[in-house]
Design a protein around this motif. Structure first.
Motif, PDB file in Angstrom:
ATOM      1  N   ILE A  99       0.909  -1.178  -0.112  1.00 42.34           N
ATOM      2  CA  ILE A  99      -0.072  -0.052  -0.026  1.00 42.34           C
ATOM      3  C   ILE A  99       0.996   1.163   0.057  1.00 42.34           C
ATOM      4  O   ILE A  99       1.350   1.786   1.054  1.00 42.34           O
ATOM      5  CB  ILE A  99      -0.909  -0.225   1.100  1.00 42.34           C
ATOM      6  N   MET A 100       1.094   1.858  -1.182  1.00 42.64           N
ATOM      7  CA  MET A 100       1.962   2.995  -1.346  1.00 42.64           C
ATOM      8  C   MET A 100       1.359   4.082  -0.655  1.00 42.64           C
ATOM      9  O   MET A 100       0.329   4.411  -0.787  1.00 42.64           O
ATOM     10  CB  MET A 100       2.145   3.221  -2.767  1.00 42.64           C
ATOM     11  N   LYS A 101       2.558   5.018  -0.158  1.00 43.57           N
ATOM     12  CA  LYS A 101       2.211   6.342   0.459  1.00 43.57           C
ATOM     13  C   LYS A 101       2.321   7.307  -0.246  1.00 43.57           C
ATOM     14  O   LYS A 101       3.490   7.353  -1.144  1.00 43.57           O
ATOM     15  CB  LYS A 101       2.830   6.462   2.000  1.00 43.57           C
ATOM     16  N   VAL A 102       1.850   8.489  -0.016  1.00 45.90           N
ATOM     17  CA  VAL A 102       2.257   9.774  -0.787  1.00 45.90           C
ATOM     18  C   VAL A 102       3.762  10.047  -0.954  1.00 45.90           C
ATOM     19  O   VAL A 102       4.423  10.231  -1.948  1.00 45.90           O
ATOM     20  CB  VAL A 102       1.472  10.837  -0.543  1.00 45.90           C
ATOM     21  N   LYS A 103       4.415   9.966   0.380  1.00 48.64           N
ATOM     22  CA  LYS A 103       5.851  10.164   0.392  1.00 48.64           C
ATOM     23  C   LYS A 103       6.699   9.294  -0.474  1.00 48.64           C
ATOM     24  O   LYS A 103       7.486   9.847  -1.346  1.00 48.64           O
ATOM     25  CB  LYS A 103       6.294  10.490   1.794  1.00 48.64           C
ATOM     26  N   GLU A 104       6.388   8.074  -0.447  1.00 47.19           N
ATOM     27  CA  GLU A 104       6.921   7.144  -1.437  1.00 47.19           C
ATOM     28  C   GLU A 104       6.767   7.421  -2.945  1.00 47.19           C
ATOM     29  O   GLU A 104       7.658   7.405  -3.646  1.00 47.19           O
ATOM     30  CB  GLU A 104       6.553   5.788  -0.970  1.00 47.19           C
ATOM     31  N   ALA A 105       5.391   7.957  -3.358  1.00 47.16           N
ATOM     32  CA  ALA A 105       5.300   8.205  -4.593  1.00 47.16           C
ATOM     33  C   ALA A 105       5.923   9.371  -5.059  1.00 47.16           C
ATOM     34  O   ALA A 105       6.486   9.210  -6.248  1.00 47.16           O
ATOM     35  CB  ALA A 105       3.648   8.476  -4.736  1.00 47.16           C
ATOM     36  N   ASP A 115       8.852  10.283  -4.135  1.00 50.43           N
ATOM     37  CA  ASP A 115      10.462   9.817  -4.216  1.00 50.43           C
ATOM     38  C   ASP A 115      10.347   9.125  -5.515  1.00 50.43           C
ATOM     39  O   ASP A 115      11.424   9.328  -6.251  1.00 50.43           O
ATOM     40  CB  ASP A 115      10.495   9.120  -2.871  1.00 50.43           C
ATOM     41  N   ILE A 116       9.557   8.286  -5.872  1.00 52.59           N
ATOM     42  CA  ILE A 116       9.612   7.527  -7.189  1.00 52.59           C
ATOM     43  C   ILE A 116       9.535   8.610  -8.113  1.00 52.59           C
ATOM     44  O   ILE A 116      10.300   8.515  -9.292  1.00 52.59           O
ATOM     45  CB  ILE A 116       8.361   6.500  -7.202  1.00 52.59           C
ATOM     46  N   LEU A 117       8.415   9.687  -8.208  1.00 52.68           N
ATOM     47  CA  LEU A 117       8.563  10.577  -9.135  1.00 52.68           C
ATOM     48  C   LEU A 117       9.989  11.475  -9.254  1.00 52.68           C
ATOM     49  O   LEU A 117      10.174  11.711 -10.532  1.00 52.68           O
ATOM     50  CB  LEU A 117       7.234  11.566  -9.047  1.00 52.68           C
ATOM     51  N   PHE A 118      10.240  11.571  -8.183  1.00 48.33           N
ATOM     52  CA  PHE A 118      11.752  12.392  -8.266  1.00 48.33           C
ATOM     53  C   PHE A 118      12.836  11.764  -8.964  1.00 48.33           C
ATOM     54  O   PHE A 118      13.604  12.135  -9.523  1.00 48.33           O
ATOM     55  CB  PHE A 118      12.061  12.668  -6.836  1.00 48.33           C
ATOM     56  N   LYS A 119      12.937  10.315  -8.782  1.00 47.44           N
ATOM     57  CA  LYS A 119      13.529   9.383  -9.200  1.00 47.44           C
ATOM     58  C   LYS A 119      13.364   9.223 -10.694  1.00 47.44           C
ATOM     59  O   LYS A 119      14.522   9.483 -11.608  1.00 47.44           O
ATOM     60  CB  LYS A 119      13.548   8.059  -8.731  1.00 47.44           C
ATOM     61  N   ILE A 120      12.408   9.315 -11.052  1.00 46.64           N
ATOM     62  CA  ILE A 120      11.953   9.359 -12.796  1.00 46.64           C
ATOM     63  C   ILE A 120      12.467  10.687 -13.199  1.00 46.64           C
ATOM     64  O   ILE A 120      13.092  10.590 -14.548  1.00 46.64           O
ATOM     65  CB  ILE A 120      10.393   9.162 -12.880  1.00 46.64           C
ATOM     66  N   GLU A 121      12.405  11.605 -12.730  1.00 49.88           N
ATOM     67  CA  GLU A 121      12.768  13.070 -13.084  1.00 49.88           C
ATOM     68  C   GLU A 121      14.222  13.140 -13.208  1.00 49.88           C
ATOM     69  O   GLU A 121      14.806  13.758 -14.224  1.00 49.88           O
ATOM     70  CB  GLU A 121      12.471  14.087 -12.018  1.00 49.88           C
ATOM     71  N   LEU A 142       5.917  18.352   1.076  1.00 56.13           N
ATOM     72  CA  LEU A 142       4.999  17.177   1.194  1.00 56.13           C
ATOM     73  C   LEU A 142       5.770  15.767   1.332  1.00 56.13           C
ATOM     74  O   LEU A 142       5.149  15.057   2.330  1.00 56.13           O
ATOM     75  CB  LEU A 142       3.979  17.112  -0.073  1.00 56.13           C
ATOM     76  N   ARG A 143       6.849  15.651   0.549  1.00 58.02           N
ATOM     77  CA  ARG A 143       7.684  14.469   0.849  1.00 58.02           C
ATOM     78  C   ARG A 143       8.164  14.240   2.312  1.00 58.02           C
ATOM     79  O   ARG A 143       8.489  13.057   2.563  1.00 58.02           O
ATOM     80  CB  ARG A 143       8.824  15.042  -0.110  1.00 58.02           C
ATOM     81  N   ASN A 144       8.418  15.200   3.082  1.00 55.76           N
ATOM     82  CA  ASN A 144       8.659  15.032   4.526  1.00 55.76           C
ATOM     83  C   ASN A 144       7.467  15.039   5.476  1.00 55.76           C
ATOM     84  O   ASN A 144       7.678  15.489   6.738  1.00 55.76           O
ATOM     85  CB  ASN A 144       9.521  16.048   4.832  1.00 55.76           C
ATOM     86  N   CYS A 145       6.151  14.768   4.870  1.00 53.22           N
ATOM     87  CA  CYS A 145       4.920  15.250   5.742  1.00 53.22           C
ATOM     88  C   CYS A 145       4.203  13.558   6.302  1.00 53.22           C
ATOM     89  O   CYS A 145       4.517  12.935   5.177  1.00 53.22           O
ATOM     90  CB  CYS A 145       4.026  16.029   5.151  1.00 53.22           C
ATOM     91  N   ASP A 146       3.964  13.716   7.289  1.00 56.36           N
ATOM     92  CA  ASP A 146       3.158  12.526   7.658  1.00 56.36           C
ATOM     93  C   ASP A 146       1.885  12.996   7.653  1.00 56.36           C
ATOM     94  O   ASP A 146       1.291  13.851   8.458  1.00 56.36           O
ATOM     95  CB  ASP A 146       3.313  11.933   9.094  1.00 56.36           C
TER      96      ASP A 146
END
Lengths: 264, 264
Positions: free
Chosen positions: A175-181, A183-189, A224-228
């Motif tokens: 179950i992916m969380k927003v912060k993981e998503a 990070d993945i988008l940043f990686k693709i960038e 947002l990447r650093n938020c819970d």
């Protein structure tokens, strides 16, 4: 000869519709799809609301053993399958009704409150600007799936909002969380370098939409990447490059009322 | 100090949610938006379901006299506004919550079952392929509004589905039907000549979605144009140029189960 009812239970147990409740009370057996979506508290609340035994359906039950498990019951009378969210969002569900019809049974679909467009509208964004939808997935065998990046880029070029669904396999506990998503988008960038996912770009992190714990946080991706942002399920929206002034005002109001994120 | 509840009542009175009902029973006053959407049987059924007096709000009440009519009541306690469909689809509703917050009141939004994406999913189409949404309007002062044509063309180029909303002004009794929308699209095609709206192109005419009278008719536009598909409200979908084989199969099943059109 029974009838198959495919019933959307909406985003939380409180968002079930009167029609869904009425049907659930009238049918012979009630199944619940435990594969395509998440049931908060493992479906305990929904069980209380409907007041019936709910027979869980796994991926295998839905995709391989449907005839043995559900069609067999249809021969004895009416059957309902409860589906988290909207009942025809996944290909799995379309396959079920096609299968039931091939076996000579009729069916009825009871729509539910869906993440689409609720994620957009409850954020104060205009539904007319909805763009193609994509799912962010974890890298598999070290390979990043760049498809969402392409969808965002295309939607950007038309000034549309992108709703990103996050990888989910309820059975495997993925179950992916927003912060993981993010990070993945940043990686693709970092591979594509086309400037689509910039750190200061606005993202809307959404948690537990439709429940009393709803969290809607419009923040720059790097923040947002650093938020819970709270309990799953999570959804991420990337807003269109240019916002209407009403959208900007609404986002401010929504942030002050519905964002209770804890940020590092 | 009261709280403003903006409540989506969904596509029909049977699709109201438990949470909506609970709130309606608890607030001081219940208003109903008679401007942005159609209430079948003039709201009589919904009145029975909620069991409260429903105070109608006109366009003027919502857009000009909101302070006098609704804010005044908020000063005395909690207030609910029932909205047909999803409660934040129209700009009007976003303006209401911004206004309430400016006056120092808090608010809550209760989502409802919306035409988007229900029109797509109940037709058996994939929600991932949702494209930008447009509204077909009547010619005004002899001028045809070509915007929907541009949106369809753009969506076509990305192989996305187009949900077309049809012009609606409940107060003025302006409620467009699918056959009228098709004629307008044909008229735009006769000016633009770009081959976007071909007579043999597949359209899905939808009537009374979400009620027991739901009609979903996937037919070539030239056929659909001559069909009576049933009661308003109507919606028209133009499917993406290339369909997934699952979508094709599903459309067949939906047509045989849910299309009761009478065609000339």
């Amino acid at each position: 000869m029974g009838k198959l009812y495919l019933i959307g239970i909406g985003l939380s147990h409180e968002l079930i519709t009167l029609r869904a409740l009425k049907i659930v009370k009238s049918v012979r057996k009630v199944f619940i799809d435990k594969y395509t979506g998440i049931l908060p508290d493992n479906g305990e609340e929904i069980k209380k609301v409907v007041g019936r035994e709910l027979i869980p359906l796994s991926r295998k039950d839905l995709e391989e053993k449907f005839s043995q498990v559900v069609i067999k019951e249809l021969e004895k009378g009416d059957v309902a399958i409860l589906v988290p969210g909207d009942p025809l969002v996944a290909t799995t569900h379309i396959a079920l009704i096609i299968d039931a019809v091939k076996h000579g049974f009729s069916f009825e679909i009871i729509p539910g409150v869906s993440i689409i467009p609720t994620a957009l509208t409850m954020s104060g964004l205009m539904v007319y600007k909805i763009g193609k939808i994509a799912t962010v997935t974890y890298p598999h065998d070290g390979i990043l799936y760049e498809y969402p990046y392409n969808v965002i880029k295309e939607n950007d070029s038309r000034n549309l909002h992108t709703i990103l669904l996050l990888e989910l396999d309820a059975e495997k506990g993925i179950i992916m969380k927003v912060k993981e998503a993010i990070d993945i988008l940043f990686k693709i960038e970092s591979i594509r370098c086309e400037g689509v996912i910039r750190p200061e770009r606005l993202g809307i992190g959404i948690a537990s939409l439709g429940s009393s714990k709803t969290n809607i946080c419009p923040l720059p991706l790097k923040v947002l990447r650093n938020c819970d942002i709270g309990d799953i399920p999570h959804t991420l929206i990337l807003t269109s490059p240019k916002l209407h002034f009403m959208e900007e005002e609404a986002l401010e109001v929504i942030r002050s009322e519905f964002c209770r994120a804890v940020c590092k």
